[in-house]
Structure formats: structure tokens, C-alpha cells
Design a protein around this motif. Sequence first.
Motif, PDB file in Angstrom:
ATOM      1  N   TYR A  30       0.874  -1.155   0.000  1.00  7.37           N
ATOM      2  CA  TYR A  30       0.000   0.000   0.000  1.00  7.37           C
ATOM      3  C   TYR A  30       0.921   1.217   0.000  1.00  7.37           C
ATOM      4  N   LYS A  78      -2.628   7.702  -3.563  1.00  6.11           N
ATOM      5  CA  LYS A  78      -2.361   6.417  -2.935  1.00  6.11           C
ATOM      6  C   LYS A  78      -2.552   5.304  -3.952  1.00  6.11           C
ATOM      7  N   PHE A  84      -3.442   1.135  -3.891  1.00  3.61           N
ATOM      8  CA  PHE A  84      -3.760  -0.086  -3.138  1.00  3.61           C
ATOM      9  C   PHE A  84      -3.731  -1.297  -4.059  1.00  3.61           C
TER      10      PHE A  84
END
Lengths: 113, 115
Positions: free
Chosen positions: A32, A49, A51
Motif C-alpha cells: 500500500y 495512494k 492499493f
Amino acid sequence: AQSVTQPDIHITVSEGASLELRCNYSYGATPYLFWYVQSPGQGLQLLLKYFSGDTLVQGIKGFEAEFKRSQSTFNLRKPSVHWSDAAEYFCAVGRGSNYKLTFGKGTLLTVNP
Amino acid sequence: DVKVTQSSRYLVKRTGEKVFLECVQDMDHENMFWYRQDPGLGLRLIYFSYDVKMKEKGDIPEGYSVSREKKERFSLILESASTNQTSMYLCASSSHDRLIPYEQYFGPGTRLTVT
């Protein structure tokens, strides 16, 4: 153990130029990954971000990052830098199952007019 | 809008004083963190709390303690401040939500100077 390396301590670019900030991570499983930005005297703000899924992720302020598993990199890019982008940038990776992040030591970006 | 607030932006204390740094979040987050930030060293985790009254040492807990009596509030305590604790202190919070793991929200920081 997870680790994050930002090879460039300080980068200077001209306003309007393109930007790439490097981030190398070490992690056994699917990581992550995060990029944060810190303006002078401020806290950290999440830029983007990763994931799972599409390896090219879009963030705020016109930034994007590309996850490359084969190279263990998550580099941050912007096609045209603005003077307001001058700040310190931190890459981070999630640590295991206990909610912690491991941060790189940061890259300071200076933007010349 | 999510919000993490810290009690002071700037603080000057004397060596040997007991110092309290307060952090409050309004997002009903389970996790809260205290970091210190020093030039060239990045962010280093001091303590972490994953629930009320629960805490876990981070990477550099020596000289610090914490308290979490309410879900929204996480305090960092310097029992006897020393000059090597002069630093920027950052508080952060995050959720146990598995859809957004590890995503931390930060306060503005407290710049502590110990003289």
C-alpha cells in the motif's frame, strides 16, 4: 522489514518544467503506497495512494504516480510544475497489519521562476 | 472535511519541564499516531494507539509517554524535557476501515523548542 528510499534529497526545477520524484520501496507482498506533501511549517497532506488495480494513479494538484512492481518503484510525476508546488514530498508504504506507515526521508522541491 | 488539530503550533519549554502535546481528531478514527520530524531523518514514529487506553511503542519511544482516555484525543507527554527533544511533532489519525488501510490524516504540527 518494509523500507522506503527517496534517492533525491533536494531537487530544483524551473516553473513549467516537468517533475519526477523517485521512490523505491522494499516490501514482500502487494504494498500500500502513498505520496504526501508538506508545505513549509505545515502538516502532511495526502497527494495520492495506490492499493491495487490500475498502476497509474491520479492525485490532487495535478500529480500522478506509477506503481512498477518489477522495479519496486512508485515515482511521482507532474507534467508542468507551478511555484506553489515548492514543498517537501514524502513517499510511504503501509507496514503489515498494524496500520502503521514507513516513510521515506523526503525530497525537498525548489521551484525557480 | 476531516480535521486533526494540535493544541499549539509553537511551544518553548525549559529543560526538565513536563510537557503535554494534545491532539484531537473529529473523524471517529480508531488509530492515532505521534511522530517527530527532524531534518534529514524524515518522520519517526514515537507512539501509536489503536483504541482508547491502548498504546504501542513506535520506533523512538524513549523519553516519551502517551495517554488516550477518549477516542478523539491523544496526548504526548515529555516527562522531563531535554534539548534533544527540540523538534517538530506531528499527530495523525486513521481508520480501521479495510477499504482505506493505512491512510493517515495529519495535524499541522507543533514546533517544540527546549532551552
